[in-house]
Design a protein around this motif. Structure first.
Motif, PDB file in Angstrom:
ATOM      1  N   THR A 241     -39.691 -34.848  51.741  1.00  0.00           N
ATOM      2  CA  THR A 241     -40.199 -34.110  50.583  1.00  0.00           C
ATOM      3  C   THR A 241     -41.186 -33.034  51.023  1.00  0.00           C
ATOM      4  O   THR A 241     -41.174 -31.916  50.504  1.00  0.00           O
ATOM      5  CB  THR A 241     -40.868 -35.077  49.589  1.00  0.00           C
ATOM      6  OG1 THR A 241     -39.924 -36.074  49.218  1.00  0.00           O
ATOM      7  CG2 THR A 241     -41.343 -34.360  48.348  1.00  0.00           C
ATOM      8  N   ARG A 242     -42.020 -33.378  51.994  1.00  0.00           N
ATOM      9  CA  ARG A 242     -42.959 -32.378  52.519  1.00  0.00           C
ATOM     10  C   ARG A 242     -42.202 -31.219  53.176  1.00  0.00           C
ATOM     11  O   ARG A 242     -42.550 -30.059  52.993  1.00  0.00           O
ATOM     12  CB  ARG A 242     -43.911 -33.015  53.533  1.00  0.00           C
ATOM     13  CG  ARG A 242     -44.907 -33.965  52.938  1.00  0.00           C
ATOM     14  CD  ARG A 242     -45.882 -34.485  53.985  1.00  0.00           C
ATOM     15  NE  ARG A 242     -46.648 -35.624  53.509  1.00  0.00           N
ATOM     16  CZ  ARG A 242     -47.679 -35.569  52.687  1.00  0.00           C
ATOM     17  NH1 ARG A 242     -48.079 -34.400  52.221  1.00  0.00           N
ATOM     18  NH2 ARG A 242     -48.312 -36.657  52.315  1.00  0.00           N
ATOM     19  N   PHE A 243     -41.163 -31.538  53.934  1.00  0.00           N
ATOM     20  CA  PHE A 243     -40.362 -30.496  54.573  1.00  0.00           C
ATOM     21  C   PHE A 243     -39.683 -29.619  53.525  1.00  0.00           C
ATOM     22  O   PHE A 243     -39.669 -28.392  53.647  1.00  0.00           O
ATOM     23  CB  PHE A 243     -39.299 -31.115  55.485  1.00  0.00           C
ATOM     24  CG  PHE A 243     -38.287 -30.123  55.980  1.00  0.00           C
ATOM     25  CD1 PHE A 243     -38.645 -29.175  56.922  1.00  0.00           C
ATOM     26  CD2 PHE A 243     -36.996 -30.110  55.480  1.00  0.00           C
ATOM     27  CE1 PHE A 243     -37.725 -28.239  57.381  1.00  0.00           C
ATOM     28  CE2 PHE A 243     -36.070 -29.189  55.927  1.00  0.00           C
ATOM     29  CZ  PHE A 243     -36.429 -28.241  56.877  1.00  0.00           C
ATOM     30  N   GLU A 244     -39.151 -30.254  52.493  1.00  0.00           N
ATOM     31  CA  GLU A 244     -38.448 -29.519  51.438  1.00  0.00           C
ATOM     32  C   GLU A 244     -39.363 -28.508  50.759  1.00  0.00           C
ATOM     33  O   GLU A 244     -38.935 -27.404  50.425  1.00  0.00           O
ATOM     34  CB  GLU A 244     -37.904 -30.509  50.411  1.00  0.00           C
ATOM     35  CG  GLU A 244     -36.973 -29.917  49.401  1.00  0.00           C
ATOM     36  CD  GLU A 244     -36.418 -30.998  48.492  1.00  0.00           C
ATOM     37  OE1 GLU A 244     -37.191 -31.527  47.653  1.00  0.00           O
ATOM     38  OE2 GLU A 244     -35.237 -31.323  48.633  1.00  0.00           O
ATOM     39  N   SER A 245     -40.632 -28.873  50.562  1.00  0.00           N
ATOM     40  CA  SER A 245     -41.532 -27.964  49.856  1.00  0.00           C
ATOM     41  C   SER A 245     -42.191 -26.929  50.769  1.00  0.00           C
ATOM     42  O   SER A 245     -42.560 -25.860  50.311  1.00  0.00           O
ATOM     43  CB  SER A 245     -42.619 -28.752  49.115  1.00  0.00           C
ATOM     44  OG  SER A 245     -43.454 -29.413  50.036  1.00  0.00           O
ATOM     45  N   SER A 246     -42.318 -27.248  52.069  1.00  0.00           N
ATOM     46  CA  SER A 246     -43.052 -26.333  52.946  1.00  0.00           C
ATOM     47  C   SER A 246     -42.206 -25.710  54.052  1.00  0.00           C
ATOM     48  O   SER A 246     -42.590 -24.692  54.615  1.00  0.00           O
ATOM     49  CB  SER A 246     -44.217 -27.070  53.602  1.00  0.00           C
ATOM     50  OG  SER A 246     -43.732 -28.020  54.537  1.00  0.00           O
ATOM     51  N   GLY A 247     -41.097 -26.365  54.395  1.00  0.00           N
ATOM     52  CA  GLY A 247     -40.287 -25.875  55.501  1.00  0.00           C
ATOM     53  C   GLY A 247     -40.887 -26.200  56.863  1.00  0.00           C
ATOM     54  O   GLY A 247     -40.430 -25.705  57.889  1.00  0.00           O
ATOM     55  N   ASP A 248     -41.903 -27.058  56.875  1.00  0.00           N
ATOM     56  CA  ASP A 248     -42.589 -27.440  58.111  1.00  0.00           C
ATOM     57  C   ASP A 248     -41.654 -28.260  58.998  1.00  0.00           C
ATOM     58  O   ASP A 248     -41.184 -29.324  58.619  1.00  0.00           O
ATOM     59  CB  ASP A 248     -43.835 -28.253  57.764  1.00  0.00           C
ATOM     60  CG  ASP A 248     -44.578 -28.748  58.982  1.00  0.00           C
ATOM     61  OD1 ASP A 248     -44.625 -28.015  59.991  1.00  0.00           O
ATOM     62  OD2 ASP A 248     -45.119 -29.873  58.919  1.00  0.00           O
ATOM     63  N   LYS A 249     -41.395 -27.761  60.198  1.00  0.00           N
ATOM     64  CA  LYS A 249     -40.449 -28.410  61.106  1.00  0.00           C
ATOM     65  C   LYS A 249     -40.965 -29.765  61.602  1.00  0.00           C
ATOM     66  O   LYS A 249     -40.175 -30.658  61.880  1.00  0.00           O
ATOM     67  CB  LYS A 249     -40.121 -27.497  62.281  1.00  0.00           C
ATOM     68  CG  LYS A 249     -39.303 -26.303  61.866  1.00  0.00           C
ATOM     69  CD  LYS A 249     -38.947 -25.431  63.046  1.00  0.00           C
ATOM     70  CE  LYS A 249     -38.164 -24.225  62.540  1.00  0.00           C
ATOM     71  NZ  LYS A 249     -37.723 -23.379  63.633  1.00  0.00           N
TER      72      LYS A 249
ATOM     73  N   SER B 212     -42.589 -31.932  59.807  1.00  0.00           N
ATOM     74  CA  SER B 212     -42.242 -32.887  58.748  1.00  0.00           C
ATOM     75  C   SER B 212     -40.780 -33.286  58.846  1.00  0.00           C
ATOM     76  O   SER B 212     -40.430 -34.464  58.659  1.00  0.00           O
ATOM     77  CB  SER B 212     -42.526 -32.288  57.365  1.00  0.00           C
ATOM     78  OG  SER B 212     -43.907 -32.135  57.168  1.00  0.00           O
TER      79      SER B 212
ATOM     80  N   SER C 112     -42.807 -36.597  44.835  1.00  0.00           N
ATOM     81  CA  SER C 112     -44.186 -36.644  45.328  1.00  0.00           C
ATOM     82  C   SER C 112     -44.289 -37.361  46.674  1.00  0.00           C
ATOM     83  O   SER C 112     -44.083 -38.573  46.750  1.00  0.00           O
ATOM     84  CB  SER C 112     -45.060 -37.381  44.308  1.00  0.00           C
ATOM     85  OG  SER C 112     -46.320 -37.664  44.841  1.00  0.00           O
TER      86      SER C 112
END
Length: 89
Positions: free
Chosen positions: A71-79, A81, A30
């Motif tokens: 964790t945010r990058f892992e779930s969204s792939g947002d560069k 993050s 989380s």
């Protein structure tokens, strides 16, 4: 000095709560809980009476922020993050 002891105990209490929050965040993956843990570590830093405790709290706060954005990058792939996670590491 009673006030110094109170500040030291407050810092320790915030550290313990932050580590607990961090452990829960690990289990739930989380980012929000990592952010909360980071904020608690910063509160511990504010109440620290010793330089070593202050540095530990500061480092743990940065680690939690890195974990939050990782964790945010892992779930969204947002560069963005990913970039922020590297920044905090």
């Amino acid at each position: 000095d009673v006030e110094t002891e109170r500040e030291a105990m407050t810092a320790i209490a915030f550290m313990c709560r932050a580590w607990q929050k961090m452990k829960i965040a690990d289990g739930r993956n989380s980012p929000e809980l990592y952010q909360e843990a980071s904020e608690m570590f910063l509160k511990a830093k504010e109440h620290s009476t010793k330089n070593k405790t202050s540095l530990l709290a500061s480092g743990d706060s940065a680690l939690c922020r890195a974990l939050e954005f990782g964790t945010r990058f892992e779930s969204s792939g947002d560069k963005e993050s990913f970039s922020k996670a590297k920044q905090f590491l």
